[in-house]
Scaffold this active site. Structure first.
Site, PDB file in Angstrom:
ATOM      1  N   ASP A  15       0.811  -1.221   0.000  1.00  0.00           N
ATOM      2  CA  ASP A  15       0.000   0.000   0.000  1.00  0.00           C
ATOM      3  C   ASP A  15       0.844   1.270   0.000  1.00  0.00           C
ATOM      4  OD1 ASP A  15      -2.166  -1.805   0.272  1.00  0.00           O
ATOM      5  OD2 ASP A  15      -1.840  -1.833   2.430  1.00  0.00           O
ATOM      6  N   ASN A  40      -4.783 -10.732  -3.381  1.00  0.00           N
ATOM      7  CA  ASN A  40      -4.552 -10.030  -2.109  1.00  0.00           C
ATOM      8  C   ASN A  40      -4.077  -8.605  -2.380  1.00  0.00           C
ATOM      9  OD1 ASN A  40      -2.209 -11.137  -3.187  1.00  0.00           O
ATOM     10  ND2 ASN A  40      -1.307 -11.726  -1.238  1.00  0.00           N
ATOM     11  N   HIS A  43      -3.820  -2.606  -6.644  1.00  0.00           N
ATOM     12  CA  HIS A  43      -3.083  -1.415  -7.083  1.00  0.00           C
ATOM     13  C   HIS A  43      -4.079  -0.365  -7.566  1.00  0.00           C
ATOM     14  CE1 HIS A  43       0.938  -3.762  -7.570  1.00  0.00           C
ATOM     15  NE2 HIS A  43       0.476  -3.744  -6.353  1.00  0.00           N
TER      16      HIS A  43
END
Ligand code: IMP
Length: 414
Positions: A15, A40, A43
């Site tokens: 992140d 998972n 972007h």
């Protein structure tokens, strides 16, 4: 044949804003590849003024890059991939540039269920990532090639039987509807997406060349887009609070299927936030324990999981960890993101930790007082210089907002 590779890697806990950087850079490349992880990841990219989250598809798909590969080191969920591709189609994006390796492993509803049962331990994203990589290592997993060669029904049945020997029946209890949706999505992927063999990049005239514009004289240039980040790497991160794949540039060759001579560690863009966040459990030495302050930064920075929507834990920049991540990843360029978030409207001061000491700075104002845009000046310049001095190197680019041109590019970046 060889390839010139640039790798983008997160230097914290994911992140960091890699999506924006990858999107920005990808237009100049021939090939964009995801080499690790699966749904998972998330972007986040602003595309034609709209917020878009790409989970497994490389961001080059939005920039007209001719080949966007989900590589052998990835895992993917057919239902989620189908949805992701369909949402791109609705935006008019050319999906014929998406390729998947036959060696990529396929997440089934069983793995999602098993992840949900085990999730409590470290707070995974619950997408079935860990069990799928585990089953790959156990030699009971399913890759895309197996589905192509042997048919979905048979392979699904075989998987169920293998898993039945390992897990309790209740852990494998998936609804008939989920099972049907999975089969139907696999068929859809097989019919609509380019599937490539182990040797896609290999040989004197590799197959990938067929998809690149003809008459080129240069070696093809590859952008490897890392998912997750160094501190979540399965080996070098904060084990066991990590993801299940290898996230470092050293995983790019095996995770993409590039020839071993393609030096993916030579040109590495390391991305970190001006502060730090983490989702899921695990150590976080600089975590802000003042709930209302953490909440203010979370709101200002939009720090909610792009895949799960969970609140991200918020903390200050930890220079000891950053030094480690830079060294182990071999980052050759540094990008700092979200510097705009730490303004005086949001924080009373900004802290940084290094070698057991805490340092305090005034909140940042990244807008020039003369009204001529963004710049490194005032209190932000003090912070920027302090970090460069402590790291003994330059930060080459600073991102100060979600839009493509919210960037301060320092001369060292060129
Ligand atoms: P998993 O990758 O779903 O197995 O989750 C393992 C850990 O990595 C959990 O703490 C997740 O929250 C974290 N994680 C996985 N993918 C990402 C990501 O893309 N960004 C941030 N954290 C992630």
């Amino acid at each position: 044949m060889n390839f010139i590779v640039t790798t983008i890697v997160g230097l914290q806990y994911g992140d960091e804003g890699k999506g924006k950087i990858a999107h920005q850079l990808s237009s100049g490349y021939d090939i964009c590849v995801r080499f690790n992880g699966g749904p998972n990841a998330g972007h986040t990219i602003i595309y034609k003024g709209q917020k878009l989250v790409l989970h497994v598809i490389p961001s080059g798909v939005l920039a007209g890059v001719p080949v966007n590969l989900i590589g052998p080191g990835c895992v993917f969920d057919p239902s989620l991939l189908k949805t992701e591709i369909q949402s791109l189609m609705m935006l008019g994006v050319d999906i014929s540039t998406i390729f998947i390796s036959q060696l990529a492993h396929v997440i089934s509803p069983y793995e999602r269920k098993i992840d949900a049962m085990m999730n409590g331990k470290i707070g995974t994203t619950g997408k079935g990532i860990g069990p799928t990589y585990a089953h790959k290592a156990h030699r009971i997993g399913v890759n895309l090639g197996m589905l192509c060669d042997r048919g979905c029904e048979d392979v699904a049945q075989e998987l169920f039987l293998s898993l039945s020997r390992v897990y309790r029946q209740s852990w494998l209890d998936v609804s008939a509807e989920d099972h049907e949706k999975w089969l139907e999505s696999v068929e859809w992927i097989l019919a609509n997406v380019n599937i490539v063999s182990r040797d896609f990049f290999l040989g004197k005239k590799p197959e990938v060349l067929r998809y690149l514009p003809s008459g080129r004289s240069k070696l093809p240039e590859v952008l490897a887009e890392g998912a997750q980040a160094v501190m979540l790497d399965n080996a070098y991160g904060t084990y066991p609070f990590v993801t299940s794949s290898n996230c470092l540039p050293s995983a790019v060759q095996s995770g993409s299927g590039l020839p071993g001579r393609a030096r993916a560690i030579e040109d590495v863009i390391g991305v970190f936030k001006a502060y730090c966040t983490r989702v899921g459990d695990g150590p976080f030495a600089t975590e802000i324990l003042d709930i209302s302050l953490a909440d203010k930064i979370r709101k200002a920075g939009g720090e909610y999981g792009s895949t799960t929507g969970r609140d991200r834990r918020v903390g200050w920049l930890d220079l000891d960890e950053l030094e480690y991540a830079i060294e182990i990843s071999g980052a050759t360029k540094l990008y700092m993101t979200k510097a705009d978030v730490l303004s005086s409207d949001v924080v009373p001061s900004v802290m940084v930790r290094h070698r057991g000491e805490s340092f305090e700075f005034k909140p940042f104002d990244v807008y020039s007082p003369d009204g001529d845009g963004y710049g490194i000046h005032g209190s932000f310049a003090e912070y920027y210089q302090f970090i460069c001095e402590r790291l003994s190197r330059n930060i080459d680019v600073v991102s100060v907002g979600p839009k493509a041109d919210d960037l301060i590019v320092l001369p060292t970046a060129l």
